[in-house]
Design an enzyme around this catalytic site. Sequence first.
Site, short mmCIF file in Angstrom:
data_model
loop_
_atom_site.label_atom_id
_atom_site.label_comp_id
_atom_site.label_asym_id
_atom_site.label_seq_id
_atom_site.Cartn_x
_atom_site.Cartn_y
_atom_site.Cartn_z
N GLU A 118 14.76 55.03 48.99
CA GLU A 118 15.73 54.13 48.71
C GLU A 118 16.34 53.58 49.83
O GLU A 118 16.56 52.46 50.35
CB GLU A 118 17.03 55.03 48.13
N LYS A 148 32.35 59.50 44.21
CA LYS A 148 32.92 58.44 45.19
C LYS A 148 34.25 57.79 44.49
O LYS A 148 35.32 57.65 45.43
CB LYS A 148 32.01 57.38 45.26
N GLU A 152 27.20 61.20 41.35
CA GLU A 152 27.61 60.73 42.44
C GLU A 152 28.43 59.69 42.59
O GLU A 152 29.31 59.56 43.29
CB GLU A 152 26.21 60.09 43.02
N SER A 183 22.16 59.51 49.66
CA SER A 183 23.14 60.32 50.16
C SER A 183 23.28 61.75 49.42
O SER A 183 22.30 62.13 48.44
CB SER A 183 24.54 59.52 49.25
N GLU A 213 30.26 51.38 55.74
CA GLU A 213 29.21 50.59 55.90
C GLU A 213 29.66 49.41 56.65
O GLU A 213 30.39 48.47 56.11
CB GLU A 213 28.40 50.37 54.52
N LYS A 246 14.27 48.28 43.38
CA LYS A 246 15.48 48.97 43.25
C LYS A 246 16.79 48.35 42.64
O LYS A 246 16.49 47.23 42.73
CB LYS A 246 15.88 49.42 44.90
#
Length: 468
Positions: A320, A459, A455, A294, A276, A226
């Site tokens: 993920e 944000k 995405e 998400s 987080e 990843k």
Amino acid sequence: MAVLSTVPSLQSFSELLAWVRSALDATPTARLLSLSLPLPPLDPLVAWGVLGSSRDRHYYQERPATQEAIVAVGPAALLELNGPQRFQQAQTFINACLTQGLRLQAEGATLGPSFCCSFSFFEDVTAAAPTVAPATVFLPRWQVRCQADRSVLTASFAIADREGYRQRLEEVWQVYRHLQAIAPQPFQLPPLRPNRWIEQQASDPQVFRAGVETVLAEIAAGRLHKGVLARCLEATAESAIVPEGVLDRLRQRFADCAIFSCGDGRGSVFLGATPERLAAVESGQLVTEALAGSAPRGETAAADQALGQALQANPKELQEHQLVAQFIRQTLNDLGLEPRLSDRPQLRRLSNIQHLHTPIAAPLPADLPLLDVVAQLHPTPAVAGLPKQAAEQAIRRLEPFERSLYAAPVGWVDDQGNGEFLVGIRSALIQGNRVRLCAGAGIVPGSQPDRELIEVDLKLQAMLGALI
């Protein structure tokens, strides 16, 4: 930092002076004094206005949903450092301060002094980066910790001589009485003229897309499992941005996040509303979480539920998320801990986005400091990727900017070993009227460059809209 004595509530400065003088006479080796006094419930931004401002070196953290906060202003002791041992050196500094320190607490003031920390994403910061120390830890001169039913003022200072502390104590008493008097007041900024953006410049979207393609190729070749890549947005406002006002807007818009601000006292303020938590400790219990994968929120309850169910069934998003959860589990196992976590992630719904979320907990031995856990967890695959070293190399190679404090640990630890570290995402670096925002996306097999770009921009815009 030993608690030498606890006294009933103090009614006068002369009582405070006599109490401190007696304690210092009994501990001639003390070099740092921390004095904790009880207060009624306070709005943390109101307390900040008494202790100083965002121009000072500071650390601010608030969880509006639980009515918990810490406001720390000015250093009584400070260390800035860099290099691969920065977490361990920060802990050594904390230990040294505690060894030299004496803590006095009035009855009801059980929330003691905390050490406030910020660490850059990488152990060093390139010359092209904004001026940020790779690691900072300080014992605040002034600190207020707030809970729903009470607050505590802690003042800390070096004891240069055995007579010179009277002036410091007079200042402490004045601040204490002032905070008592204004405790019921709500936060309110003085009137400000309207502000607006006059320039915005984002990093090249094609560079981001190409970076995603490169990470996918690295995954296909087996060199990565990843990767996480971020974009940067720089904007200039017509007039200076007021961090206190930004924090007030953030806590109203993102009450389900942790609101934070770190200021270096030299003109830079790094703040945000992060969903987080990297790690926290309370009464010997370590709490962390996997937060990855998400989807957007729906415009109706039915649409929102459908998006959440689709997220929980999406193989790409689940993979993920599992990479992050497995990394945290293995890291804690390697530290000798026995983490507890569920096999299936929950949904964590925020105001503008929803995530897959797995809470993780483990008993923490007294001889394992929180900073040792933070050093091993950072950076998690949620903000870097896997394997860790290869993912970090990809970030250095493919991101056309320095991450600095973005996606890095910020937080505090107190004299009892309790504390909390956040991951500095959904954040902005403010310098006068200029801001710098970063946001990233996790890349695994099945990722599509255009969708990851959407995405990331979602944000960025959510944070940009809260700044002025």
